[in-house]
Design an enzyme around this catalytic site. Structure first.
Site, PDB file in Angstrom:
ATOM      1  N   ASP A   6       0.855  -1.176   0.000  1.00 13.75           N
ATOM      2  CA  ASP A   6       0.000   0.000   0.000  1.00 13.75           C
ATOM      3  C   ASP A   6       0.893   1.228   0.000  1.00 13.75           C
ATOM      4  O   ASP A   6       1.839   1.317   0.795  1.00 13.75           O
ATOM      5  CB  ASP A   6      -0.901   0.013   1.241  1.00 13.75           C
ATOM      6  CG  ASP A   6      -1.863   1.176   1.222  1.00 13.75           C
ATOM      7  OD1 ASP A   6      -2.813   1.131   0.416  1.00 13.75           O
ATOM      8  OD2 ASP A   6      -1.668   2.132   1.997  1.00 13.75           O
ATOM      9  N   GLU A  37      -4.124   2.350  -5.090  1.00 15.35           N
ATOM     10  CA  GLU A  37      -2.712   2.604  -4.791  1.00 15.35           C
ATOM     11  C   GLU A  37      -2.074   1.389  -4.136  1.00 15.35           C
ATOM     12  O   GLU A  37      -1.157   1.499  -3.345  1.00 15.35           O
ATOM     13  CB  GLU A  37      -2.549   3.841  -3.899  1.00 15.35           C
ATOM     14  CG  GLU A  37      -2.978   3.676  -2.468  1.00 15.35           C
ATOM     15  CD  GLU A  37      -4.466   3.903  -2.215  1.00 15.35           C
ATOM     16  OE1 GLU A  37      -4.870   3.756  -1.060  1.00 15.35           O
ATOM     17  OE2 GLU A  37      -5.223   4.208  -3.146  1.00 15.35           O
TER      18      GLU A  37
END
Length: 138
Positions: free
Chosen positions: A10, A54
């Protein structure tokens, strides 16, 4: 009968990055990170892919937890070395990543989703423990 490791990545505080630099700046940042991840994986038999907004996932066939964790740390350090400016970042004003690592030996009666869920818990532990780190599933 061989281990399969999964890394979930992440990009830390990416919403704040988008708020500061806009979506085009965010896309540029993700491209830089994706290239750095790919470069870090060159010596390994690994597949990396974007996994959501993301997030990235890396599949490491035939890789036990120890080597998978070392690869995750190599990837984390590689992204950190980019030193992409992020005033909203939690670490020295640069963009960082958090990584969760999990390993399983696939079984015919065990769904692949369980490895993903275990790895996701490790990723959230990395984020909960301050970000810019690697956490391995218990």
């Amino acid at each position: 009968g061989h281990p399969l490791s999964l890394l979930l990545i992440d990009v830390d505080r990416f919403k704040a990055y988008n708020d500061i630099y806009g979506h085009l700046g965010g896309d540029d940042c993700l491209r830089l990170i994706a290239r750095k991840i790919a470069d870090a994986l060159v010596p390994h038999a690994a597949t990396a892919t974007r996994f959501g907004g993301e997030e990235f996932a890396i599949i490491l066939p035939g890789t036990p937890i120890g080597p998978a964790t070392a690869i995750a740390e190599d990837v984390r350090q590689a992204v950190e070395s980019l030193r992409v400016s992020h005033p909203g970042g939690a670490w020295e004003g640069i963009q960082t990543i958090s990584v969760g690592v999990a390993t399983a030996t696939p079984q015919p009666d065990e769904p692949a989703l369980s490895l993903l869920q275990t790895c996701d818990r490790a990723l959230y532990a990395a984020k909960d423990r301050g970000r810019n780190r690697v956490e391995t599933a218990a």
